[in-house]
Design a protein around this motif. Structure first.
Motif, short mmCIF file in Angstrom:
data_model
loop_
_atom_site.label_atom_id
_atom_site.label_comp_id
_atom_site.label_asym_id
_atom_site.label_seq_id
_atom_site.Cartn_x
_atom_site.Cartn_y
_atom_site.Cartn_z
N GLY A 179 -2.56 10.98 1.83
CA GLY A 179 -2.13 9.99 1.37
C GLY A 179 -0.53 9.90 1.19
O GLY A 179 0.12 9.10 1.66
N PRO A 180 -0.10 11.06 0.40
CA PRO A 180 1.28 10.74 0.44
C PRO A 180 2.26 10.99 1.35
O PRO A 180 3.21 10.33 1.52
CB PRO A 180 1.47 11.92 -0.68
N LEU A 181 1.73 11.54 2.44
CA LEU A 181 2.37 12.00 3.81
C LEU A 181 2.36 10.49 4.59
O LEU A 181 3.33 10.13 5.16
CB LEU A 181 1.85 13.14 4.40
N LEU A 182 1.40 10.07 4.90
CA LEU A 182 1.00 8.72 5.60
C LEU A 182 1.77 7.60 4.84
O LEU A 182 2.25 6.62 5.50
CB LEU A 182 -0.16 8.63 6.10
N LEU A 183 1.40 7.47 3.64
CA LEU A 183 1.91 6.25 3.06
C LEU A 183 3.30 6.34 2.27
O LEU A 183 3.96 5.06 2.00
CB LEU A 183 0.79 5.68 2.15
N GLY A 184 3.52 7.48 1.72
CA GLY A 184 4.68 7.71 0.83
C GLY A 184 6.01 7.58 1.78
O GLY A 184 6.87 7.39 1.08
N GLN A 185 6.08 8.09 2.96
CA GLN A 185 7.23 8.54 3.38
C GLN A 185 8.02 7.05 3.53
O GLN A 185 9.33 7.21 3.78
CB GLN A 185 7.10 9.23 4.84
N ASN A 186 7.48 5.87 3.73
CA ASN A 186 8.10 4.83 4.02
C ASN A 186 9.10 4.44 2.64
O ASN A 186 10.12 3.76 2.79
CB ASN A 186 7.01 3.66 4.25
N ASN A 187 8.55 4.80 1.38
CA ASN A 187 9.24 4.25 0.35
C ASN A 187 10.00 5.80 -0.37
O ASN A 187 10.40 5.62 -1.67
CB ASN A 187 8.38 3.66 -0.78
N GLY A 188 9.92 6.83 0.23
CA GLY A 188 10.35 8.02 -0.18
C GLY A 188 9.62 8.62 -1.32
O GLY A 188 10.09 9.33 -2.12
N VAL A 189 8.21 8.25 -1.25
CA VAL A 189 7.44 8.94 -2.20
C VAL A 189 7.09 10.51 -1.85
O VAL A 189 6.71 10.54 -0.64
CB VAL A 189 6.19 8.33 -2.46
N VAL A 245 0.93 -1.11 0.01
CA VAL A 245 -0.11 -0.16 -0.07
C VAL A 245 0.84 1.14 -0.34
O VAL A 245 0.36 2.33 -0.08
CB VAL A 245 -0.84 -0.07 1.16
N TYR A 246 2.18 1.09 0.31
CA TYR A 246 3.03 2.19 0.44
C TYR A 246 3.69 2.87 -0.98
O TYR A 246 4.56 3.41 -1.11
CB TYR A 246 4.10 1.88 1.14
N THR A 247 3.09 2.37 -2.28
CA THR A 247 3.68 2.43 -3.55
C THR A 247 2.87 3.40 -4.08
O THR A 247 1.60 3.67 -3.73
CB THR A 247 3.66 1.29 -4.26
#
Length: 570
Positions: free
Chosen positions: A234-244, A157-159
């Motif tokens: 969405g980008p803040l909570l999910l994207g930070q794990n993969n550098g999105v 989900v982090y993509t």
């Protein structure tokens, strides 16, 4: 000795000295626009002034980075991808709602219900379900033969693709709001005539419904695109794990770092401001003469209806995917002491809710959220009505209308985070020092809700056309009497729907609130975000459910006042 009375005053009438009605209207609209410009434009002007200081150093800092191209590409992909998903689903759901069998009309509110769940809660709920390792749905999928033996996945989900999908689902309800409002004002006579001529359901949809929905599709699509560009949660909570990274998260990072780089943050937001203005102008060009789309015909008007079973199934499936499934993830985590992929009945407990209600800051945040939200709504509704009236019927005030259209649309193109930064700069200095007070929260909420207050009431005015106002004017009624006795009663469902929508959005808001709040002035969204940052996932889930309950209570109160149509006509 008798005083001489000037002869010029003997025959003069009070009317001859009065300001003409047209100029009174212009002055009134001018004052209102000046106030709105102070609230909306001034903070952005101050930020841009910072960006251009020292030879535009802010722009060099932001756009001289090695990864800026990837950030811009991800921002555009998120906006376009989520727009396509939201437009297709929102339009399909609105058409399905119009074809529901008799007795199933209550299903029309299903596409609106996901709005009641905070965006941060929805995203976190999906993270609990689709996280590659402990995600509950992933754990179930790994029991299937295709993915057995793996300890992670198959979904991440982090993509970027999943961030786009979840954002599209989140924006679907906004598109549905506009499209369904237009759908309800399409007379059944048009559809019955097409079906009598031999057109299928699909033919009626593409040949009759879509052309008549053009104003709603343009407004709904424009708003969804701008919300996609300014997407933050969405980008803040999910994207930070993969550098999105997207422009909004980059702006937040700029103002959160030490020392804060407000100039670079303002520079990062510039493309969004430009696109917001451009989209408003494109909307006006595409709509042209908006009276072409009015199908409301007075007493003989009959809304669309149908007996399609597929319509009920479509709405139920959407409810399961968009609302029930992420809600299940939240409930499970809120009832456990920690987030883990393995579950047992012995782990379930209500301790998280007990801790939540025992925390005085939680109660204070609820009170602050409700009071500031209601205060902002009370200010926004009359302003939105006045601006909608200017945009729809103010033909003699074209310049004022264009300025008003641009000002009220800007908050859609500018992320809430940047408004928070702008208000932080503006209201920490004289003449108004309001930082950390409820007043500044109300003001920033008013700015954020202006587009919704104006657009929802404007859509209702467009659907009603000019028939009612012209008939009232012909009967000798003044504009004030026409608005109070004719337009306001007819627009009551739209106004109450706008109240409900704005209350929902404001009780969930945390991005702008995060920057203007003080440690002693918390709203529910900022408190939930602090819990998320601290890794207190069960507390986050419990707080998200509490926020949902508070919001549902507000919507329920609106339904008590305005009836069931408040929710079904959101």
């Amino acid at each position: 000795m008798t005083a001489t009375v000037p002869t010029a005053g003997i025959g003069s009438s009070p009317r001859s000295l009065a300001i003409p009605a047209q100029w009174r209207a212009r002055i009134g609209y001018g004052i209102l626009l000046a106030i709105l410009a102070y609230l909306v434009v001034l903070p952005m002007v101050r930020l841009q002034a910072l960006a251009f200081e020292d030879g535009a150093q802010g722009y060099r800092n932001e756009y001289g980075r090695f990864d800026i191209a990837e950030t811009i590409w991800t921002t555009v992909a998120l906006a376009v991808g989520s727009l396509v998903i939201a437009m297709v689903l929102g339009t399909l759901l609105a058409f399905a709602a119009s074809r529901l069998p008799a007795g199933m009309g209550f299903l029309k509110m299903i596409p609106i219900l996901p709005i009641v769940m905070p965006a941060v809660a929805n995203i976190v709920g999906w993270a609990f379900l689709l996280s590659p390792g402990p995600g509950y749905l992933n754990v179930l999928l790994r029991k299937l033969p295709w993915w057995s033996g793996s300890d992670s996945g198959p979904i991440d989900v982090y993509t970027v693709p999943w961030i786009i999908i979840l954002t599209g689902f989140g924006l679907t309800s906004f598109v549905y709001l506009f499209v369904s409002a237009g759908m309800q004002n399409i007379s059944a006579e048009h559809l019955e005539a097409a079906q009598t001529s031999g057109s299928s359901t699909v033919g009626v949809f593409f040949r009759i419904v879509l052309p008549l929905l053009r104003p709603s599709l343009i407004y709904g699509g424009g708003i969804a695109f701008l919300l996609g560009l300014g997407q933050f949660t969405g980008p803040l909570l999910l994207g930070q794990n993969n550098g999105v990274n997207v422009l909004t998260t980059d702006m937040y990072r700029r103002v959160s770092e030490s020392p804060a780089d407000f100039a670079a943050a303002a520079a990062a937001g510039s493309p969004l401001v430009i696109l917001g203005i451009a989209i408003v102008l494109v909307q006006k060009l595409l709509l042209g003469n908006q009276s072409r789309f009015v199908t409301h015909g007075g007493k003989a008007f009959s809304p669309t209806g149908g007996r399609a079973r597929w319509a009920s199934a479509t709405l139920v499936v959407y409810a399961l995917v968009a609302l029930v499934i992420p809600m299940v993830g939240l409930v499970i985590v809120s009832l456990t002491p920690y987030w883990s992929g393995s579950l047992s009945w012995g782990l379930f407990t209500l301790d998280n809710f007990r801790e939540l209600f025992a925390n005085a800051s939680v109660t204070e945040s609820i009170v602050t959220s409700v009071l500031t939200s209601l205060g902002a709504v009370a200010i926004c509704i009359p302003i939105g009505y006045a601006m909608a009236n200017l945009l729809v019927r103010g033909r003699q005030h074209k310049v004022l209308g264009l300025v008003g259209d641009l000002i009220t649309a800007l908050p859609l193109g500018i992320p809430a985070v940047i408004f928070g930064v702008g208000f932080l700069l503006t209201y920490t200095e004289p003449p108004l020092i309001l930082y950390g007070t409820r007043t500044v929260i109300v003001l920033v909420y008013v700015v954020l809700m202006l587009p919704f207050a104006v657009r929802m009431q404007m859509t209702a005015m467009l659907s009603l056309g000019n028939t009612y106002t012209e008939a009232s004017a012909t009967s000798g009624a003044s504009p004030l009497v026409t608005n109070l006795r004719i337009m306001l009663p007819l627009m009551r469902p739209a106004i109450l729907s706008a109240v409900a929508l704005m209350f929902i959005l404001l009780t969930h808001e945390f991005a702008a609130s995060l920057l203007v709040r003080a440690s002693t002035t918390q709203v529910m969204g900022t408190l939930l975000y602090d819990m998320w940052q601290n890794g207190s996932y069960p507390q986050v889930a419990a707080m998200a459910l509490l926020m949902t309950a508070v919001t549902a209570g507000g919507v329920g109160a609106a339904m008590v006042v305005g009836g069931r149509n408040v929710l079904s006509n959101l």
